[in-house]
Design an enzyme around this catalytic site. Sequence first.
Site, PDB file in Angstrom:
ATOM      1  N   SER A 109       0.818  -1.214   0.000  1.00  0.00           N
ATOM      2  CA  SER A 109       0.000   0.000   0.000  1.00  0.00           C
ATOM      3  C   SER A 109       0.850   1.263   0.000  1.00  0.00           C
ATOM      4  CB  SER A 109      -0.904   0.010   1.238  1.00  0.00           C
ATOM      5  OG  SER A 109      -1.555   1.256   1.378  1.00  0.00           O
ATOM      6  N   TYR A 131      -2.095   5.511  -4.860  1.00  0.00           N
ATOM      7  CA  TYR A 131      -3.126   6.536  -4.800  1.00  0.00           C
ATOM      8  C   TYR A 131      -2.598   7.727  -5.602  1.00  0.00           C
ATOM      9  CZ  TYR A 131      -5.749   4.228  -1.037  1.00  0.00           C
ATOM     10  OH  TYR A 131      -6.515   3.360  -0.295  1.00  0.00           O
ATOM     11  N   THR A 157      -5.470   2.303  -7.259  1.00  0.00           N
ATOM     12  CA  THR A 157      -6.771   2.312  -6.601  1.00  0.00           C
ATOM     13  C   THR A 157      -7.604   3.449  -7.167  1.00  0.00           C
ATOM     14  OG1 THR A 157      -6.005   1.281  -4.560  1.00  0.00           O
ATOM     15  CG2 THR A 157      -7.968   2.644  -4.413  1.00  0.00           C
ATOM     16  N   LYS A 222      -7.664  -1.173  -9.496  1.00  0.00           N
ATOM     17  CA  LYS A 222      -8.382  -1.768  -8.361  1.00  0.00           C
ATOM     18  C   LYS A 222      -9.594  -0.915  -8.009  1.00  0.00           C
ATOM     19  CE  LYS A 222      -7.614  -3.132  -3.517  1.00  0.00           C
ATOM     20  NZ  LYS A 222      -8.421  -2.099  -2.817  1.00  0.00           N
ATOM     21  N   HIS A 246     -13.160  -2.121  -1.930  1.00  0.00           N
ATOM     22  CA  HIS A 246     -12.243  -1.552  -0.935  1.00  0.00           C
ATOM     23  C   HIS A 246     -12.495  -2.151   0.446  1.00  0.00           C
ATOM     24  CE1 HIS A 246      -9.374   1.990  -0.988  1.00  0.00           C
ATOM     25  NE2 HIS A 246      -9.306   1.595   0.268  1.00  0.00           N
TER      26      HIS A 246
END
Length: 354
Positions: A109, A131, A157, A222, A246
């Site tokens: 992440s 992100y 994402t 995603k 999520h």
Amino acid sequence: MQPPDFYDVAELERIAVTRWTSGLRSFIQGGAGNGSGVRANRLAQAKWSLRARVLVDVSTIDTSTTVLGVPVDVPIMIAPSGLHTLVLPEGEIATARGARAANTVIVLSSGTGRSIEDVTGTRADVWFQLYWGSDRSQVRELVELAGESGCRALCLTADMPVPPLLGPEFRDGQAGVAHGRPLYLPPRGQYAVTGIWDHDQRLTWRDLAWLRGVTDLPIVIKGIMTVEDALIAADSGMDGIVVSNHGGRALDTPVGTMDVLASITATLDQAGAGIEVYVDGGFRHGGEVLVALAQGARAVLIGRPALWALAVEGAPAVASLITLMGSELKSTMARVGSIAIADIDASRISGSVG
């Protein structure tokens, strides 16, 4: 390695949550709004059943497959989740070591508590979850760092363009982990004070051409929950998609990933789209993994269970978790008459959405 203290994922969860503060427990276990998405993921799993087959030679069963061309022992990967350091000081380094021991992929992440270089230094197969913020120069630097550090893919994402609506549990959870500092994102509670969010709200599908232009890494999107977006992702030249809500932490609605997976994969197949499909959302048993594969998924990703394992025994428990679910998958394959991942198709399951 010592035998694990758990023999199913539910037991693992029970052990883990007793070791956490109420704030950390709420942060990890909670979802957006009133938790409809979290509940929907588990309810959707129960809508599908397995079809037993008998008198098939199952003396040799192979659970191995590939994801983006990389061999893995089981079609089970570690989903991206932030700040593993809240659970264990080693954080994502330990998670990666567990993934490496199980010969599978960890998706790291942007909210990691440990550096990309430290995590790839474990020699695990690492994808980097991105992100996409408003400062494109920072995005480019982060993408380049991921590539230079040895990450094998980017996982963008796309389902969090605005902050989620927080219910009481998740709000308490964010307050309980306010001391956590992700390395590549603003602190989780900062938005309420500064208005700074992780995502550029102006992003559209057209912007993916820019991302493709700054990296040679495969790109996986995603947060896909509709056939429309799956088709656009394929038409945009993406290498894969993750069917994901999520973990119930984005849109607060009672639709689980296993409610939509079959329609997405069927539509992509009809369109002749050469794109790999992965899915996350409430997977707790190898039999559930088989159902996802039967519906066309290449692999599944597990999020919260990896954190439960990390809390119980660090890297060894993460490896044991993957091994356990892989063993369940293997046993289930034998009972439905599939001796290899390629043998698993819709004839092995029954059920319906709705």
